[in-house]
Design a protein around this motif. Structure first.
Motif, mmCIF file in Angstrom:
data_model
loop_
_atom_site.group_PDB
_atom_site.id
_atom_site.type_symbol
_atom_site.label_atom_id
_atom_site.label_comp_id
_atom_site.label_asym_id
_atom_site.label_seq_id
_atom_site.Cartn_x
_atom_site.Cartn_y
_atom_site.Cartn_z
ATOM 1 N N GLY A 190 0.823 -1.212 0.000
ATOM 2 C CA GLY A 190 0.000 0.000 0.000
ATOM 3 C C GLY A 190 0.851 1.253 0.000
ATOM 4 N N LYS A 191 1.912 1.251 0.778
ATOM 5 C CA LYS A 191 2.798 2.423 0.846
ATOM 6 C C LYS A 191 3.473 2.671 -0.504
ATOM 7 C CE LYS A 191 6.523 4.526 3.524
ATOM 8 N NZ LYS A 191 7.188 5.029 2.315
ATOM 9 N N ALA A 192 3.787 1.611 -1.226
ATOM 10 C CA ALA A 192 4.393 1.774 -2.552
ATOM 11 C C ALA A 192 3.449 2.521 -3.491
ATOM 12 C CB ALA A 192 4.750 0.400 -3.130
ATOM 13 N N ILE A 193 2.154 2.206 -3.402
ATOM 14 C CA ILE A 193 1.166 2.903 -4.226
ATOM 15 C C ILE A 193 1.075 4.367 -3.825
ATOM 16 C CG2 ILE A 193 -1.294 3.037 -4.766
ATOM 17 C CD1 ILE A 193 -1.399 -0.011 -4.491
ATOM 18 N N VAL A 194 1.074 4.630 -2.523
ATOM 19 C CA VAL A 194 1.004 6.003 -2.022
ATOM 20 C C VAL A 194 2.218 6.799 -2.497
ATOM 21 C CG1 VAL A 194 1.008 7.434 0.055
ATOM 22 C CG2 VAL A 194 -0.383 5.364 -0.009
ATOM 23 N N ASP A 195 3.394 6.211 -2.435
ATOM 24 C CA ASP A 195 4.614 6.905 -2.858
ATOM 25 C C ASP A 195 4.568 7.256 -4.340
ATOM 26 O OD1 ASP A 195 5.609 6.728 -0.304
ATOM 27 O OD2 ASP A 195 6.867 4.971 -0.703
ATOM 28 N N PHE A 196 4.045 6.351 -5.146
ATOM 29 C CA PHE A 196 3.952 6.630 -6.583
ATOM 30 C C PHE A 196 2.998 7.788 -6.858
ATOM 31 C CE2 PHE A 196 1.274 5.740 -10.377
ATOM 32 C CZ PHE A 196 2.163 6.193 -11.333
ATOM 33 N N LEU A 197 1.829 7.770 -6.242
ATOM 34 C CA LEU A 197 0.869 8.850 -6.459
ATOM 35 C C LEU A 197 1.408 10.181 -5.951
ATOM 36 C CD1 LEU A 197 -2.493 7.057 -5.526
ATOM 37 C CD2 LEU A 197 -1.648 7.645 -7.801
ATOM 38 N N ALA A 198 2.148 10.142 -4.852
ATOM 39 C CA ALA A 198 2.729 11.376 -4.311
ATOM 40 C C ALA A 198 3.753 11.961 -5.281
ATOM 41 C CB ALA A 198 3.378 11.095 -2.961
ATOM 42 N N SER A 199 4.565 11.114 -5.894
ATOM 43 C CA SER A 199 5.543 11.612 -6.870
ATOM 44 C C SER A 199 4.860 12.161 -8.122
ATOM 45 C CB SER A 199 6.520 10.493 -7.258
ATOM 46 O OG SER A 199 5.868 9.481 -8.020
ATOM 47 N N LEU A 200 3.707 11.626 -8.439
ATOM 48 C CA LEU A 200 2.995 12.029 -9.657
ATOM 49 C C LEU A 200 2.195 13.314 -9.467
ATOM 50 C CD1 LEU A 200 2.498 10.898 -12.559
ATOM 51 C CD2 LEU A 200 0.405 9.862 -11.652
ATOM 52 N N LEU A 201 1.548 13.476 -8.294
ATOM 53 C CA LEU A 201 0.618 14.587 -8.084
ATOM 54 C C LEU A 201 1.024 15.548 -6.981
ATOM 55 C CD1 LEU A 201 -2.718 12.516 -8.184
ATOM 56 C CD2 LEU A 201 -1.774 13.920 -10.028
ATOM 57 N N GLY A 202 2.076 15.216 -6.253
ATOM 58 C CA GLY A 202 2.391 15.988 -5.050
ATOM 59 C C GLY A 202 2.773 17.424 -5.295
ATOM 60 N N HIS A 203 3.154 17.817 -6.526
ATOM 61 C CA HIS A 203 3.643 19.168 -6.783
ATOM 62 C C HIS A 203 2.527 20.168 -7.057
ATOM 63 C CE1 HIS A 203 3.088 17.333 -10.737
ATOM 64 N NE2 HIS A 203 2.966 18.559 -11.221
ATOM 65 N N VAL A 204 1.299 19.722 -7.317
ATOM 66 C CA VAL A 204 0.215 20.646 -7.654
ATOM 67 C C VAL A 204 -0.490 21.113 -6.385
ATOM 68 C CG1 VAL A 204 -0.107 19.517 -9.881
ATOM 69 C CG2 VAL A 204 -1.512 18.819 -7.947
ATOM 70 N N ARG A 205 -1.184 22.250 -6.506
ATOM 71 C CA ARG A 205 -1.947 22.727 -5.357
ATOM 72 C C ARG A 205 -3.052 21.724 -5.040
ATOM 73 N NH1 ARG A 205 -1.834 27.320 -2.839
ATOM 74 N NH2 ARG A 205 -0.579 28.278 -4.514
ATOM 75 N N ALA A 206 -3.222 21.425 -3.762
ATOM 76 C CA ALA A 206 -4.138 20.373 -3.283
ATOM 77 C C ALA A 206 -3.649 18.988 -3.689
ATOM 78 C CB ALA A 206 -5.572 20.590 -3.769
ATOM 79 N N GLY A 207 -2.391 18.929 -4.153
ATOM 80 C CA GLY A 207 -1.879 17.653 -4.639
ATOM 81 C C GLY A 207 -1.880 16.563 -3.590
ATOM 82 N N MET A 208 -1.484 16.899 -2.353
ATOM 83 C CA MET A 208 -1.435 15.872 -1.318
ATOM 84 C C MET A 208 -2.835 15.408 -0.929
ATOM 85 S SD MET A 208 1.684 15.359 -1.178
ATOM 86 C CE MET A 208 1.686 14.112 0.098
ATOM 87 N N SER A 209 -3.811 16.301 -1.036
ATOM 88 C CA SER A 209 -5.206 15.885 -0.804
ATOM 89 C C SER A 209 -5.652 14.924 -1.899
ATOM 90 C CB SER A 209 -6.128 17.107 -0.771
ATOM 91 O OG SER A 209 -5.817 17.956 0.307
ATOM 92 N N TYR A 210 -5.259 15.227 -3.151
ATOM 93 C CA TYR A 210 -5.570 14.320 -4.250
ATOM 94 C C TYR A 210 -4.899 12.965 -4.044
ATOM 95 C CZ TYR A 210 -6.945 18.604 -6.751
ATOM 96 O OH TYR A 210 -7.533 19.785 -7.124
ATOM 97 N N VAL A 211 -3.662 13.020 -3.564
ATOM 98 C CA VAL A 211 -2.926 11.769 -3.333
ATOM 99 C C VAL A 211 -3.622 10.952 -2.252
ATOM 100 C CG1 VAL A 211 -0.759 10.771 -2.489
ATOM 101 C CG2 VAL A 211 -0.710 12.688 -4.091
ATOM 102 N N LEU A 212 -4.049 11.614 -1.183
ATOM 103 C CA LEU A 212 -4.743 10.896 -0.104
ATOM 104 C C LEU A 212 -6.018 10.231 -0.624
ATOM 105 C CD1 LEU A 212 -5.173 12.066 3.547
ATOM 106 C CD2 LEU A 212 -7.138 11.170 2.328
ATOM 107 N N LEU A 213 -6.823 11.014 -1.360
ATOM 108 C CA LEU A 213 -8.075 10.451 -1.894
ATOM 109 C C LEU A 213 -7.788 9.362 -2.922
ATOM 110 C CD1 LEU A 213 -10.126 13.768 -2.358
ATOM 111 C CD2 LEU A 213 -10.514 11.992 -0.641
ATOM 112 N N GLY A 214 -6.826 9.606 -3.808
ATOM 113 C CA GLY A 214 -6.495 8.595 -4.812
ATOM 114 C C GLY A 214 -5.929 7.330 -4.195
ATOM 115 N N SER A 215 -5.128 7.497 -3.140
ATOM 116 C CA SER A 215 -4.565 6.320 -2.467
ATOM 117 C C SER A 215 -5.656 5.490 -1.813
ATOM 118 C CB SER A 215 -3.548 6.761 -1.413
ATOM 119 O OG SER A 215 -2.472 7.454 -2.000
ATOM 120 N N LEU A 216 -6.598 6.155 -1.150
ATOM 121 C CA LEU A 216 -7.718 5.426 -0.554
ATOM 122 C C LEU A 216 -8.517 4.698 -1.626
ATOM 123 C CD1 LEU A 216 -8.952 8.085 2.047
ATOM 124 C CD2 LEU A 216 -7.986 5.843 2.581
ATOM 125 N N PHE A 217 -8.685 5.356 -2.776
ATOM 126 C CA PHE A 217 -9.429 4.755 -3.879
ATOM 127 C C PHE A 217 -8.732 3.499 -4.386
ATOM 128 C CE2 PHE A 217 -10.760 4.182 -8.225
ATOM 129 C CZ PHE A 217 -12.095 4.553 -8.242
#
Length: 624
Positions: free
Chosen positions: A278-305
Motif C-alpha cells: 500500500g505504501k508503494a502505491i502512495v509513494d507513486f501517487l505522491a511523486s505524480l501529483l504531489g507538486h500541484v496545489r491540493a496535490g497531497m489531498s488528491y494523493v490521499l483520496l487517490g490512495s484510498l481509492f
C-alpha cells in the motif's frame, strides 16, 4: 471481549485487544488460535485447488466447496471465541464512557451477564440442532451435516467459558450480583406477562427488537449479542416459536458460500499492511501529483481509492495511507483536523470500491450480483471522489507551496516500477469479477497467493511469526463479522415473520412522490443506522425488508445497493456517534473534539454526491 479492565476512551469505539496477562482465556485459546489459523490456510488451499482444477485442467472438483464450507463455519465460530478473548467484537461505547466510573463497572458486569445468558440459553438448542442435522447428508461427500454445524455449539461453549472467566476476573461480586438480580427481575416480568405479550401483535416488536436492543447497545453489549438477546427474548416470551429456530437462522446467516471471500479479503488487507504494498502505491501517487496545489489531498483520496481495491477494508485503508501522507501535508500547512476530515470521508467514499466486504455481504444477503455491484461501485466511487476533490481544491487556496517542486521523471519512473506489482492487483480483482471470468471468492484466493508471492519476493517478505499473527487476526475479525451476520439475519427473520415487512411495504409504496420519496427515506434511515450499528449489521438487518419494496417501485437492485451503501458510510463517519469518525481520529492521533468541526463540509460534499447518485440511476447502471 465485551469489556476491559480499564475504561476505553470515547474515541476508541472498537474494542481493543488486550495483553495476554489480562485476557481471560489466553492459555486455553492458544490451541483454538492454532486450529483457526490452520482452517484459514485450508480454506485458501482448497479454493486455490478448486480454481486450478476448474480453469487450468477443466476438471471441477465438486467436493471442494463442501469441505471449504465445513471449514468456514468452524472458522467463524472459533474466530468469534478468539475475538471475544481479544476484545475485538464491535460495540458502542459512546454512552457507556459518559457514565460515572462506578456505573460503568456495573454496566460492564451487566453486559457480560447478558452475553453469558444468551449463550447459555442457546446451548441446548444448538446441540439439538447439531444432532438433528445428522439425518441430513451432504450431496458430494455424503457425510452428516452434523460435522459442519457442530461448530455452533462448540463455539458457544468456548465463548461462554471466556465470558465467565472474564467476569470473575474483571467485575466485582457486588456488580455481578446486582446485574444478575436486574436481569432476573426483567426475565420474571416478561415471563409473567408472556401470555399478554403473545397476543399483543406487532407492537411487541418495538419492545424486544428496538427497546431491548437499544438498551443493550447503550450498556456496551457487543452488537452481535444485542441482536441475539433481542431476538431470543422475542421468540421466548412473545411467540410460540421454539428458540431452536434461531440456530437455523444463524447458521444460514453465517454459511453463505459467497461469504467465503470475506476472510480471504481480510487476510489480503493484512498482507497489504505487512508487506508495504500500500505504501508503494502512495509513494507513486505522491511523486505524480504531489507538486500541484491540493496535490497531497488528491494523493490521499487517490490512495484510498486504489488501496481499497486491494484490502477491501476501511481500517486497513486509513492505517496504510495516513502515516505515509500526514507529515508532508502538515508541512504544507494542512491542519490536523482537516486531514482527519479528509481521511474519514475519503474512506467512506472508498467503501464502494471493489473488493468491498460490505458489497460482498450485501450481494449475499440481498441476492444482488456481485459482478454488478463491483462494476457499479467503481463508477459511484468516482462520483464521490470528484465531489471531495473539488472541495479539497477549494480548501487548498491558502496552501503553502514553498519549496515544492515537480518530481523528476526518474523518480516517478522508479516509484512506478516499485508500485507496479501492487497496482496490478486492484485492477485484476475488479476486471476479473466484473467481467464474469471468476467469482469474488475465486479472485480473492488468487489475489492472496499473488500478494504473498509479490510481498515475499519484492517487498521484503513476511516472517512466520508475523504470518501466524495475521492468520489469527483474520480469524478473529472474520468471527466477529460473521457472528453479527448470523444474529442480524435471525433478527431480520423475526421482524419479517411478525408482518412488519408487509406493513412497511404498504407505508413506503404509499408515500407521495413515489420512488424519489422512498429513496429520501432510505438515505435518512441508513445514515442513522450507519451511525449506530456500523455497516454490516445495518445491511443484514434492513436489506431483507427494503429490497422487496425497492423492487416493487421499479428501482434497480444495483442502483439501490449503491444508495444504501453510500448513505450508510456517510452515517458511519458522522459525529458524534459515527464509529468510523472516531477510528480515523485514533489512526491520525487527533482529538475528536478538535476534528469534529472540520468534517461537516466534507460530509455535505458526500451528501451532494449521494443525492446525485440516488436521482440519476444511469450512474449506477450504465456499465452493467
Amino acid at each position: 471481549m465485551t469489556s476491559s479492565a480499564q475504561a476505553i476512551p470515547a474515541s476508541e469505539p472498537l474494542i481493543v485487544a488486550e495483553s495476554d496477562e489480562v485476557r481471560a482465556g489466553s492459555r486455553f485459546l492458544k490451541p483454538v488460535e492454532i486450529v483457526a489459523s490452520a482452517l484459514l490456510v485450508a480454506i485458501v488451499t482448497l479454493l486455490l485447488a478448486g480454481v486450478t482444477s476448474r480453469y487450468v485442467f477443466s476438471l471441477p472438483v465438486v467436493w471442494i466447496d463442501e469441505v471449504a464450507s465445513i471449514c468456514f463455519l468452524w472458522l467463524a465460530m472459533l474466530g468469534s471465541a478468539i475475538a471475544l478473548d481479544r476484545n475485538e467484537h464491535l460495540r458502542l461505547t459512546l454512552f457507556l464512557h459518559r457514565m460515572p466510573e462506578q456505573v460503568q463497572g456495573f454496566m460492564e458486569a451487566f453486559a457480560l451477564l447478558v452475553i453469558a445468558i444468551f449463550l447459555l440459553c442457546l446451548m441446548v438448542p444448538a446441540f439439538d440442532y447439531a444432532l438433528e442435522e445428522w439425518y441430513i447428508t451432504s450431496p458430494a461427500l455424503n457425510i452428516p451435516n452434523t460435522f459442519r454445524v457442530a461448530a455452533i455449539p462448540f463455539g458457544m461453549v468456548a465463548m461462554l467459558g471466556i465470558v465467565v472467566a472474564y467476569a470473575l476476573k474483571s467485575s466485582s461480586w457486588r456488580d455481578l450480583a446486582v446485574a444478575a438480580l436486574l436481569i432476573i427481575a426483567i426475565a420474571g416480568a416478561l415471563w409473567f406477562f408472556s401470555p399478554s405479550l403473545v397476543k399483543l401483535g406487532s407492537a411487541k416488536i418495538l419492545l424486544f427488537l428496538v427497546v431491548f436492543v437499544a438498551a443493550c447497545l447503550a450498556a456496551g453489549v457487543p452488537i452481535a449479542f444485542c441482536f441475539g438477546i433481542g431476538t431470543l427474548s422475542y421468540l421466548a416470551f412473545a411467540t410460540q416459536v421454539p428458540t431452536f429456530v434461531m440456530i437455523g437462522r444463524m447458521d444460514e446467516g453465517m454459511s453463505g458460500i459467497i461469504l467465503l471471500s470475506v476472510p480471504i479479503f481480510v487476510l489480503l488487507g493484512c498482507i497489504l499492511d505487512a508487506t508495504g504494498m500500500g505504501k508503494a502505491i502512495v509513494d507513486f501517487l505522491a511523486s505524480l501529483l504531489g507538486h500541484v496545489r491540493a496535490g497531497m489531498s488528491y494523493v490521499l483520496l487517490g490512495s484510498l481509492f486504489v488501496v481499497s481495491g486491494i484490502s477491501g477494508s476501511k481500517v486497513s485503508d486509513m492505517a496504510t495511507v495516513a502515516p505515509a501522507l500526514f507529515p508532508e501535508m502538515k508541512r504544507r500547512g494542512h491542519s490536523p483536523r482537516e486531514m482527519i476530515a479528509l481521511l474519514a470521508t475519503g474512506a467512506a467514499m472508498a467503501d464502494t470500491v471493489p473488493p468491498s466486504i460490505v458489497l460482498i455481504v450485501l450481494g449475499s444477503v440481498a441476492g444482488v450480483s456481485i459482478a454488478g455491484l463491483f462494476t457499479s461501485g467503481f463508477v459511484v466511487a468516482m462520483v464521490l471522489l470528484a465531489v471531495l476533490a473539488i472541495l479539497a481544491r477549494w480548501k487548498s487556496r491558502r496552501e503553502s507551496m514553498e519549496g515544492v517542486r515537480r518530481a523528476p521523471a526518474s523518480l516517478i519512473g522508479r516509484t512506478l516500477l516499485v508500485a507496479a506489482p501492487a497496482l496490478v492487483l486492484p485492477f485484476l480483482i475488479r476486471s476479473t469479477v466484473a467481467g464474469g471470468v471468476a467469482t469474488a471468492t475465486e479472485v480473492s484466493t488468487i489475489a492472496v497467493i499473488y500478494a504473498l508471492f509479490v510481498g515475499i519476493v519484492l517487498y521484503g517478505g513476511i516472517g512466520w511469526r508475523k504470518l501466524y499473527g495475521m492468520l489469527v487476526e483474520t480469524a478473529a475479525l472474520t468471527g466477529s463479522i460473521l457472528l453479527i451476520l448470523g444474529t442480524a439475519l435471525a433478527m431480520a427473520w423475526a421482524i419479517t415473520q411478525a408482518g412488519v415487512a408487509q406493513g412497511l411495504a404498504s407505508i413506503m409504496t404509499g408515500l407521495p412522490g413515489g420512488w424519489i420519496s422512498f429513496m429520501a427515506v432510505t438515505i435518512v434511515v441508513f445514515m442513522i443506522l450507519g451511525c449506530v450499528l456500523e455497516g454490516l449489521p445495518a445491511i443484514v438487518l434492513m436489506a431483507p425488508l427494503m429490497f422487496p419494496i425497492a423492487k416493487t417501485l421499479g428501482i434497480n437492485d444495483v442502483h439501490y445497493s449503491m444508495v444504501i451503501v453510500t448513505a450508510m458510510n456517510i452515517g458511519l463517519m458522522t459525529p458524534p456517534i459515527g464509529i468510523g469518525f472516531y477510528l480515523a481520529c485514533n489512526i491520525g492521533n487527533v482529538s475528536p473534539d478538535e476534528a469534529i468541526g472540520a468534517i461537516w463540509p466534507y460530509l455535505v460534499a458526500l451528501i451532494i454526491g449521494l443525492v446525485i447518485i440516488a436521482t440519476v440511476p444511469w450512474i449506477s447502471t450504465a456499465f452493467l
